[in-house]
Design an enzyme around this catalytic site. Structure first.
Site, PDB file in Angstrom:
ATOM      1  N   PHE A 184      41.296  32.512  52.338  1.00  0.00           N
ATOM      2  CA  PHE A 184      41.928  32.917  51.085  1.00  0.00           C
ATOM      3  C   PHE A 184      42.570  34.281  51.175  1.00  0.00           C
ATOM      4  O   PHE A 184      42.359  35.042  52.109  1.00  0.00           O
ATOM      5  CB  PHE A 184      40.942  32.834  49.928  1.00  0.00           C
ATOM      6  CG  PHE A 184      39.757  33.772  49.984  1.00  0.00           C
ATOM      7  CD1 PHE A 184      38.667  33.519  50.798  1.00  0.00           C
ATOM      8  CD2 PHE A 184      39.740  34.914  49.194  1.00  0.00           C
ATOM      9  CE1 PHE A 184      37.565  34.375  50.822  1.00  0.00           C
ATOM     10  CE2 PHE A 184      38.637  35.775  49.206  1.00  0.00           C
ATOM     11  CZ  PHE A 184      37.559  35.501  50.021  1.00  0.00           C
ATOM     12  N   ALA A 223      39.730  37.193  59.587  1.00  0.00           N
ATOM     13  CA  ALA A 223      40.223  36.110  58.737  1.00  0.00           C
ATOM     14  C   ALA A 223      39.366  36.114  57.477  1.00  0.00           C
ATOM     15  O   ALA A 223      38.161  36.335  57.555  1.00  0.00           O
ATOM     16  CB  ALA A 223      40.057  34.781  59.474  1.00  0.00           C
ATOM     17  N   LYS A 224      39.994  35.864  56.337  1.00  0.00           N
ATOM     18  CA  LYS A 224      39.202  35.809  55.098  1.00  0.00           C
ATOM     19  C   LYS A 224      38.695  34.377  54.921  1.00  0.00           C
ATOM     20  O   LYS A 224      39.289  33.583  54.184  1.00  0.00           O
ATOM     21  CB  LYS A 224      40.069  36.210  53.901  1.00  0.00           C
ATOM     22  CG  LYS A 224      40.113  37.719  53.681  1.00  0.00           C
ATOM     23  CD  LYS A 224      41.023  38.097  52.530  1.00  0.00           C
ATOM     24  CE  LYS A 224      40.429  37.891  51.163  1.00  0.00           C
ATOM     25  NZ  LYS A 224      39.435  38.880  50.772  1.00  0.00           N
ATOM     26  N   VAL A 225      37.605  34.062  55.617  1.00  0.00           N
ATOM     27  CA  VAL A 225      37.042  32.711  55.582  1.00  0.00           C
ATOM     28  C   VAL A 225      36.010  32.644  54.463  1.00  0.00           C
ATOM     29  O   VAL A 225      35.091  33.471  54.418  1.00  0.00           O
ATOM     30  CB  VAL A 225      36.343  32.376  56.915  1.00  0.00           C
ATOM     31  CG1 VAL A 225      35.818  30.945  56.906  1.00  0.00           C
ATOM     32  CG2 VAL A 225      37.280  32.596  58.092  1.00  0.00           C
ATOM     33  N   TYR A 235      31.911  34.838  53.239  1.00  0.00           N
ATOM     34  CA  TYR A 235      31.604  35.632  52.045  1.00  0.00           C
ATOM     35  C   TYR A 235      30.174  35.449  51.546  1.00  0.00           C
ATOM     36  O   TYR A 235      29.738  36.167  50.637  1.00  0.00           O
ATOM     37  CB  TYR A 235      32.676  35.420  50.971  1.00  0.00           C
ATOM     38  CG  TYR A 235      33.864  36.316  51.302  1.00  0.00           C
ATOM     39  CD1 TYR A 235      34.017  37.543  50.687  1.00  0.00           C
ATOM     40  CD2 TYR A 235      34.745  35.975  52.315  1.00  0.00           C
ATOM     41  CE1 TYR A 235      35.038  38.396  51.048  1.00  0.00           C
ATOM     42  CE2 TYR A 235      35.775  36.817  52.683  1.00  0.00           C
ATOM     43  CZ  TYR A 235      35.915  38.030  52.046  1.00  0.00           C
ATOM     44  OH  TYR A 235      36.920  38.886  52.420  1.00  0.00           O
TER      45      TYR A 235
END
Ligand code: PMP
Length: 313
Positions: free
Chosen positions: A37, A158-160, A164
Site C-alpha cells: 500500500f 516495501a509497504k507490505v 504492519y
C-alpha cells in the site's frame, strides 16, 4: 479519521461508494497479508480553494516498487494511479485535508501462501484527515521491546500489509504504557524508525537520520526533509544512530505522511534537551508546511493541484 460509507472510492476498475467495495473472506491478501500500500495526502488551501496532492508521482512509484518486490503485476501504471487520486478528489468534491490509501493486493481466492500465479488488483479509498499525531505538543516515546522486522524477514522497503503487524505490536505496547509512539531498533540494535514514521536527530547542528539499510521505509517525507534541509544549507547525514544518542540529542523528530513533522519531547523517560521544540525542527516543520500547499517557491513541483477551475493564483 472515520469511515465515510458514501465517499467515492476505486475498486475493481470502477468508481463507487466505499460501502460497495467489498472482498470475499477467502481473499489471499486478507489471509496472508499479501497487499502493498501507499498513503499520501492532499492538502486543502483555503486561499486558492484547491487541494494539493503531495508528491503523488513519488508515492505511486514507491507503490509500484513495493509491488515489484512482492512479485505483483500492477493493473494500472503509476500515472494512471495518480489520475485515480485526482478523480477521487474531484468526485468527492473535497474542500479539506485528505488522506488517500492506494493499494495493490492479491485478490485470488487461493489457499497457499505464495507470490507467483496469484492474481492482483488495485484499489484506492480516501478519508478526511487532519493530524494523525498531535503535532501541537512533543511526542512522548519509548524504545520498543519489539525489534523492527528486517529486510530478510519481510522487506521494510516495501509497504507490505503483513509487515504492519510489527508496527501494530509496537504502537499498542507504547500507547498502552501511556506513551504516544514507539521507536524501533533494527535487528542489529541501531535506531530504525517509529511505528509508521521515519526519525531524525540533530546533534551539533548536523541533521542525522538512519540509513535506508537500517530496516526503514524509504519515506517520501524523509526524502523531502533531507532535500529541504540541504536547501537550507544544513549538513545531512544518513548514518546509524545508537539508542543512547537519542537521549543526548539536541533535537529529535518524526516525519511521515500521517505524522508530518512531529517533534519528540521524551525518549525512555529522558527529556530531550530542554523539552521544547528545537529551532532546526521548527524551521524544517514550517518550511514543510508551506511546501505541502505549494507555497514554497523552490519545491512547487512537489505538489499537484487537483482543481484547475478553482485555482485563482
Ligand atoms: N515508516 C513507516 C513504517 C511508515 O509506515 C511510514 C508511512 N508511510 C513512514 C515511515 C513514512 O513514510 P512517508 O513519508 O512516505 O509517508
Amino acid at each position: 479519521m472515520s469511515y465515510a460509507p458514501e465517499s467515492i472510492a476505486y475498486h475493481q476498475g470502477e468508481y463507487k461508494p466505499l460501502k460497495e467495495c467489498n472482498e470475499n473472506i477467502m481473499t489471499h491478501a486478507l489471509q496472508y497479508g499479501t497487499m502493498v500500500f501507499g498513503g499520501l495526502r492532499g492538502y486543502y488551501d483555503a486561499e486558492s480553494d484547491n487541494v494539493y496532492l503531495f508528491r503523488p508521482e513519488d508515492h505511486m512509484r514507491r507503490l509500484h516498487r513495493s509491488a515489484h518486490i512482492m512479485q505483483m503485476v500492477p493493473p494500472l501504471s503509476e500515472s494512471k494511479m495518480v489520475e485515480v487520486a485526482l478523480e477521487i478528489t474531484r468526485r468527492n468534491n473535497y474542500r479539506c485535508n485528505v488522506y488517500y490509501r492506494p493499494f495493490i493486493y492479491k485478490d485470488a481466492l487461493q489457499l497457499s501462501p505464495r507470490l507467483h500465479d496469484v492474481s492482483d488488483d488495485f484499489a484506492m479509498y480516501s478519508l478526511v484527515l487532519d493530524d494523525y499525531l498531535d503535532t501541537s505538543r512533543g511526542m512522548r516515546t519509548v524504545v520498543s521491546s519489539w525489534r523492527r522486522i528486517d529486510e530478510n524477514i519481510i522487506p521494510t522497503r516495501a509497504k507490505v500489509s503483513g509487515g504492519y503487524a510489527n508496527s501494530a505490536l509496537a504502537k499498542s505496547e507504547a500507547v498502552q504504557h501511556g506513551f504516544d509512539e514507539a521507536i524501533f531498533l533494527d535487528s542489529r540494535g541501531f535506531v530504525s524508525e517509529g511505528s509508521a514514521e521515519n526519525i531524525f536527530m540533530v546533534r551539533d547542528g548536523v541533521l542525522i537520520t538512519p540509513p535506508v539499510a537500517a530496516s526503514v521505509l524509504e519515506g517520501i517525507t524523509r526524502r523531502s526533509i533531507i532535500e529541504l534541509a540541504r536547501m537550507e544549507g544544513m549538513t545531512v547525514l544518513e548514518r546509524d544512530i545508537a539508542r543512547t544518542e537519542l537521549y543526548i540529542a539536541d533535537e529529535l523528530f518524526f516525519c511521515g505522511t500521517g505524522a508530518q513533522v512531529a517533534w519528540i519531547e521524551e525518549v525512555d523517560r529522558r527529556i530531550i534537551a530542554d523539552g521544547q521544540i528545537g529551532p532546526i525542527t521548527r524551521r524544517l516543520r514550517d518550511r514543510f508546511r508551506q511546501a505541502v500547499i505549494g507555497k514554497d517557491p523552490e519545491t512547487r513541483n512537489w505538489v499537484r493541484p487537483v482543481f484547475e477551475s478553482r485555482v485563482n493564483a
